[in-house]
Design an enzyme around this catalytic site. Structure first.
Site, PDB file in Angstrom:
ATOM      1  N   LYS A   1      15.500  53.964  86.250  1.00 51.14           N
ATOM      2  CA  LYS A   1      14.818  53.242  87.207  1.00 51.14           C
ATOM      3  C   LYS A   1      13.408  52.695  86.782  1.00 51.14           C
ATOM      4  CE  LYS A   1      16.720  54.932  91.394  1.00 51.14           C
ATOM      5  NZ  LYS A   1      16.336  56.288  91.942  1.00 51.14           N
TER       6      LYS A   1
ATOM      7  N   SER B   1      13.031  63.407  77.294  1.00 49.52           N
ATOM      8  CA  SER B   1      12.017  62.292  77.375  1.00 49.52           C
ATOM      9  C   SER B   1      11.298  62.144  78.576  1.00 49.52           C
ATOM     10  CB  SER B   1      12.671  60.699  77.234  1.00 49.52           C
ATOM     11  OG  SER B   1      13.357  60.720  76.097  1.00 49.52           O
TER      12      SER B   1
ATOM     13  N   ARG C   1      21.994  70.206  75.100  1.00 44.34           N
ATOM     14  CA  ARG C   1      20.571  71.009  75.006  1.00 44.34           C
ATOM     15  C   ARG C   1      21.091  72.492  75.684  1.00 44.34           C
ATOM     16  NH1 ARG C   1      16.890  66.266  77.237  1.00 44.34           N
ATOM     17  NH2 ARG C   1      19.334  65.799  77.869  1.00 44.34           N
TER      18      ARG C   1
ATOM     19  N   HIS D   1      15.821  64.240  69.838  1.00 34.71           N
ATOM     20  CA  HIS D   1      16.654  63.062  69.484  1.00 34.71           C
ATOM     21  C   HIS D   1      16.754  62.909  67.843  1.00 34.71           C
ATOM     22  CE1 HIS D   1      15.720  61.177  73.762  1.00 34.71           C
ATOM     23  NE2 HIS D   1      16.675  61.417  73.653  1.00 34.71           N
TER      24      HIS D   1
HETATM   25  P1  ADP Z   1      16.933  62.342  77.709  1.00 34.61           P
HETATM   26  O1  ADP Z   1      18.252  63.266  78.170  1.00 34.61           O
HETATM   27  O2  ADP Z   1      16.019  62.923  76.935  1.00 34.61           O
HETATM   28  O3  ADP Z   1      16.383  61.416  78.732  1.00 34.61           O
HETATM   29  P2  ADP Z   1      18.655  60.288  76.698  1.00 34.61           P
HETATM   30  O4  ADP Z   1      19.465  59.919  77.619  1.00 34.61           O
HETATM   31  O5  ADP Z   1      18.274  59.175  75.740  1.00 34.61           O
HETATM   32  O6  ADP Z   1      17.728  61.338  76.712  1.00 34.61           O
HETATM   33  O7  ADP Z   1      19.789  61.178  75.700  1.00 34.61           O
HETATM   34  C1  ADP Z   1      20.474  60.843  74.764  1.00 34.61           C
HETATM   35  C2  ADP Z   1      21.413  61.992  74.326  1.00 34.61           C
HETATM   36  O8  ADP Z   1      20.366  62.753  73.578  1.00 34.61           O
HETATM   37  C3  ADP Z   1      22.041  62.974  75.029  1.00 34.61           C
HETATM   38  O9  ADP Z   1      23.212  63.349  74.414  1.00 34.61           O
HETATM   39  C4  ADP Z   1      21.318  64.067  75.235  1.00 34.61           C
HETATM   40  O10 ADP Z   1      21.731  65.377  75.693  1.00 34.61           O
HETATM   41  C5  ADP Z   1      20.624  64.009  73.907  1.00 34.61           C
HETATM   42  N1  ADP Z   1      19.307  64.887  73.837  1.00 34.61           N
HETATM   43  C6  ADP Z   1      18.176  64.447  74.363  1.00 34.61           C
HETATM   44  N2  ADP Z   1      17.187  65.504  74.226  1.00 34.61           N
HETATM   45  C7  ADP Z   1      17.755  66.333  73.173  1.00 34.61           C
HETATM   46  C8  ADP Z   1      17.323  67.675  72.408  1.00 34.61           C
HETATM   47  N3  ADP Z   1      16.031  68.005  72.838  1.00 34.61           N
HETATM   48  N4  ADP Z   1      18.268  68.308  71.763  1.00 34.61           N
HETATM   49  C9  ADP Z   1      19.410  67.796  71.648  1.00 34.61           C
HETATM   50  N5  ADP Z   1      19.860  66.689  72.151  1.00 34.61           N
HETATM   51  C10 ADP Z   1      19.246  65.960  72.833  1.00 34.61           C
END
Ligand code: ADP
Length: 161
Positions: A41, A128, A90, A17
């Site tokens: 959840k 995450s 990703r 992120h």
């Molecule tokens: P996660 O998918 O890790 O639970 P979020 O819902 O908080 O996280 O994701 C928010 C945004 O960050 C989404 O657009 C997701 O594709 C992107 N994202 C999450 N991890 C990465 C990563 N390692 N590299 C690039 N983008 C990421």
């Protein structure tokens, strides 16, 4: 002044992120990291903790503002004069749902453009949920998250939901 919003649950924020935020902030004048109030959840961190960890992790980036939101992202961007939504990709598996979401958002608000940044390959495996799972199983997550997140996870303890 071009303002971007980077929405997510950030439970917790990972180095993947943070890389997206840093790269987005090279293109846009301000990046609002918007933490979803409903973090899924069974979140490990409540909203205040997730916001705090985003703030601490990105403290050195002066273009970053941290906020939380609930409801429609398209309403938030209208009310706050945001220009673009930034998302990270990703893998191909991220593409389908992100494509649907971007299309729906543009239906709801024709000005809601989504910009995608492809992950830096060193973060392609990071999510995450995977970081939390590795941590719960006793694995080393130091290279995946910032120091404040690592400390907060250690404070929560292994196996703590
Ligand atoms: P996660 O998918 O890790 O639970 P979020 O819902 O908080 O996280 O994701 C928010 C945004 O960050 C989404 O657009 C997701 O594709 C992107 N994202 C999450 N991890 C990465 C990563 N390692 N590299 C690039 N983008 C990421």
């Amino acid at each position: 002044m071009k303002v971007a919003i980077y929405p997510g649950s950030f439970d917790p924020i990972t180095n993947g992120h943070m890389d997206i935020v840093d790269r987005a902030s090279k293109v846009f004048d301000k990046v609002i990291v918007a933490v979803l109030i409903n973090g899924g959840k069974n979140p490990m961190f409540d909203l205040d903790e997730r916001v705090e960890l985003v703030k601490k992790s990105l403290v050195n980036n002066k273009k970053v503002e941290v906020d939380s939101f609930t409801g429609l992202l398209t309403d938030y961007i209208k009310e706050n004069d945001v220009d673009v939504i930034v998302k990270g990709l990703r893998a191909v598996s991220d593409f389908e749902s992100e494509f649907q979401m971007a299309t729906m958002n543009r239906k709801l608000n024709e000005n809601a453009e989504t910009f995608f940044l492809t992950t830096d390959m060193k973060y392609a495996h990071l999510s995450s949920s995977l970081v939390k799972e590795v941590f719960r199983l006793g694995g080393d997550i130091e290279e995946f998250v910032s120091k404040p997140v690592l400390d907060a996870m250690i404070d929560k303890g292994v196996g703590d939901e």
